[in-house]
Design an enzyme around this catalytic site. Sequence first.
Site, short mmCIF file in Angstrom:
data_model
loop_
_atom_site.label_atom_id
_atom_site.label_comp_id
_atom_site.label_asym_id
_atom_site.label_seq_id
_atom_site.Cartn_x
_atom_site.Cartn_y
_atom_site.Cartn_z
CG MET A 122 38.18 45.21 37.19
SD MET A 122 38.74 43.68 36.45
CE MET A 122 37.94 43.77 34.84
CB SER A 160 44.90 49.45 38.16
OG SER A 160 45.13 48.09 38.46
CE LYS A 188 44.80 43.47 38.69
NZ LYS A 188 43.83 44.34 38.02
CG ASP A 200 47.83 38.01 35.14
OD1 ASP A 200 47.82 38.93 35.99
OD2 ASP A 200 47.28 38.11 34.03
CD GLU A 201 43.25 37.93 36.18
OE1 GLU A 201 42.75 38.28 37.28
OE2 GLU A 201 43.08 38.55 35.14
CD GLN A 243 42.16 38.03 40.82
OE1 GLN A 243 43.33 38.34 40.93
NE2 GLN A 243 41.51 38.15 39.68
CB CYS A 297 37.53 57.88 38.73
SG CYS A 297 35.73 57.84 38.93
CB CYS A 318 35.09 62.24 38.85
SG CYS A 318 36.22 61.45 40.01
CB CYS A 357 32.72 57.87 41.22
SG CYS A 357 33.06 59.63 41.01
#
Length: 206
Positions: free
Chosen positions: A20, A22, A24, A90-91, A93, A147, A150, A182
């Site tokens: 999520m 990133s 895409k 898209d999506e 998955q 992240c 961090c 994390c």
Amino acid sequence: MNPVGVPQGTGWIEVVVGCMFSGKTEELIRRLRRAQFARQRVVVFKPALDRRYSADHVDSHSGQKIASFVVEGPGELLRLAGDAQVIGIDEGQFFGPDLVSVCEQLANDGRRVIVAGLDQDYLGRPFDPMPQLLAVAEYITKNLAICMRCGNPADRSQRVVNRDARFLVGETDAYEARCRRCWNPSSFEPVQEPLPLGVNLAEERR
Ligand code: ZN
């Protein structure tokens, strides 16, 4: 590596994966836009269960959008692809195992097929059929997020609400991007305060 141009005598498959946040979908839209600028025939699909933002557009979190067909399954892609030279999905998955053979068929037929999707679910498990698609794709891009705790490169989706569904459609507030260190699938604690930049990670662990 990002190929350009119309396939000459063959097609190919490009896969853009990541966690999520990133980017895409942004990357998918960027590639499709460039093809549209070159007046290539482009068609875009997204799964019916992804109803976020708008029903007939693929939208990135950053507000970019491109017109798309909303389809129930991979079979419809073959029917609706028409004479498109470039096919965006898209999506990925959410399309189920048949997406792989459908993409292969489209690429064998001379099309450039670009699929974006999550490569892992919130438990860190490979999110089928993306791993299978990665195996047969010519071009693979893995986008990393940052992240939220961090600041390191992040490839995991941390769920911050305690619910069982494999994916919470349209609920971006339910996720944070986290790095390997994390990310904790058994915790649903959101980040309260990001770690300050330059924090000594070894110190912080003690
Ligand atoms: Zn981190």
